[in-house]
Design an enzyme around this catalytic site. Structure first.
Site, PDB file in Angstrom:
ATOM      1  N   ASP A  87       0.802  -1.150   0.213  1.00 44.17           N
ATOM      2  CA  ASP A  87       0.306  -0.130   0.443  1.00 44.17           C
ATOM      3  C   ASP A  87       0.654   1.860  -0.394  1.00 44.17           C
ATOM      4  O   ASP A  87       0.734   1.871   0.988  1.00 44.17           O
ATOM      5  CB  ASP A  87      -1.187   0.244   1.041  1.00 44.17           C
ATOM      6  CG  ASP A  87      -1.756  -1.169   1.292  1.00 44.17           C
ATOM      7  OD1 ASP A  87      -1.718  -1.892   0.011  1.00 44.17           O
ATOM      8  OD2 ASP A  87      -2.897  -1.126   1.798  1.00 44.17           O
ATOM      9  N   LYS A  90      -6.715  -4.643  -2.883  1.00 45.86           N
ATOM     10  CA  LYS A  90      -7.708  -5.362  -1.918  1.00 45.86           C
ATOM     11  C   LYS A  90      -8.807  -4.621  -1.446  1.00 45.86           C
ATOM     12  O   LYS A  90      -8.619  -2.841  -1.396  1.00 45.86           O
ATOM     13  CB  LYS A  90      -7.077  -6.080  -0.411  1.00 45.86           C
ATOM     14  CG  LYS A  90      -5.709  -4.804  -0.305  1.00 45.86           C
ATOM     15  CD  LYS A  90      -5.236  -5.502   0.509  1.00 45.86           C
ATOM     16  CE  LYS A  90      -4.084  -3.855   0.861  1.00 45.86           C
ATOM     17  NZ  LYS A  90      -4.871  -2.695   2.011  1.00 45.86           N
ATOM     18  N   CYS A 150      -1.898  -2.356   7.394  1.00 43.58           N
ATOM     19  CA  CYS A 150      -1.773  -3.518   6.659  1.00 43.58           C
ATOM     20  C   CYS A 150      -0.444  -4.052   6.145  1.00 43.58           C
ATOM     21  O   CYS A 150      -0.792  -5.863   6.109  1.00 43.58           O
ATOM     22  CB  CYS A 150      -1.994  -3.227   4.943  1.00 43.58           C
ATOM     23  SG  CYS A 150      -3.725  -2.028   4.763  1.00 43.58           S
TER      24      CYS A 150
HETATM   25  C1  VGL Z   1      -5.211   1.189   5.387  1.00 43.16           C
HETATM   26  C2  VGL Z   1      -6.601   1.483   7.316  1.00 43.16           C
HETATM   27  C3  VGL Z   1      -7.012   1.446   6.206  1.00 43.16           C
HETATM   28  C4  VGL Z   1      -3.497   0.599   5.510  1.00 43.16           C
HETATM   29  C5  VGL Z   1      -5.302   0.822   4.245  1.00 43.16           C
HETATM   30  O1  VGL Z   1      -2.952   0.287   4.492  1.00 43.16           O
HETATM   31  O2  VGL Z   1      -2.350   0.027   6.909  1.00 43.16           O
HETATM   32  N1  VGL Z   1      -4.618   1.420   6.825  1.00 43.16           N
HETATM   33  N2  VGL Z   1      -6.716   1.385   4.835  1.00 43.16           N
END
Ligand code: VGL
Ligand code: ZN
Length: 210
Positions: free
Chosen positions: A13, A111, A156
């Protein structure tokens, strides 16, 4: 450690919304970009993940009247933290950080694309049952050691690392190549859960090419 043919680097991410100026900015989040790029040079196989939500996603506080970002509510699959709207499919915020070198990607896993369920982990959605397909991919490719970096350490990255260990892969987190949100002690809790799951930690300076 020295990466071998059975190792895969998973970069979690590293998207604009998790970097400074983004909708859910992780403090110092863009600091992982040069580290992820350097790691990518030393691994034979690289997978990237992208948080990829439809507008109106259930993890958005804006989808729950009377609730604010960073509150936790109970949903069908358990507690769910509510977030500012982030990583909406096709938006600039959902794109990879412009400095991230993604050319070497063999797979990009998206995702969190089901409106009613969040997915922190690259392996299973937050119901801990719905698969993303990554486990099948790694098994078919005979990849047995998973090395993770990216954002955010305590969400994540941690959920992915714990699922990876549960799937039976040797699992290593490159700690200096991650940054955390750290919501009310979430970093310490996530680190403890990773240790309990058998996840190992390294720093990027201890990873070198064969
Ligand atoms: C994430 C919160 C919401 C992350 C993704 O990538 O850690 N955190 N969505
Ligand atoms: Zn998200």
């Amino acid at each position: 450690m020295t990466p071998t043919e059975h190792d895969v680097l998973i970069v979690i991410d590293v998207q604009n919304d998790f970097c400074p100026g983004g909708a859910l900015a992780v403090p110092d989040g863009d600091a992982v970009v040069p580290l992820a790029n350097a790691l990518a040079q030393t691994f034979p196989h690289i997978v990237f993940t992208q948080d990829w939500h439809p507008a109106g996603h259930e993890s958005f506080a804006s989808s729950h009247s009377g609730h604010n970002p960073f509150e936790t509510i109970d949903v069908a699959y358990g507690p769910q933290t509510l977030w500012p709207d982030h990583c909406v499919q096709g938006t600039r915020g959902a794109a990879f950080h412009a400095g991230l070198e993604t050319t070497g990607a063999e797979l990009i896993i998206r995702k969190g694309f089901r409106r009613e369920i969040d997915s922190y982990s690259a392996f299973f959605e937050n119901d801990h049952a719905t698969a993303t397909g990554l486990e099948g991919y790694l098994n078919s490719r005979k990849l047995t050691r998973v090395v993770l970096c990216g954002l955010a350490t305590d969400f994540c990255v941690a959920f992915s690392a714990i699922d990876s260990a549960k799937c039976g892969y040797e699992t290593v987190v490159v700690e200096d190549a991650c940054r955390a949100i750290d919501l009310e002690g979430s970093l310490a809790a996530a680190r403890r859960q990773m240790v309990d799951a058998g996840v190992k930690f390294v720093t990027s300076s201890n990873i070198r090419s064969a």
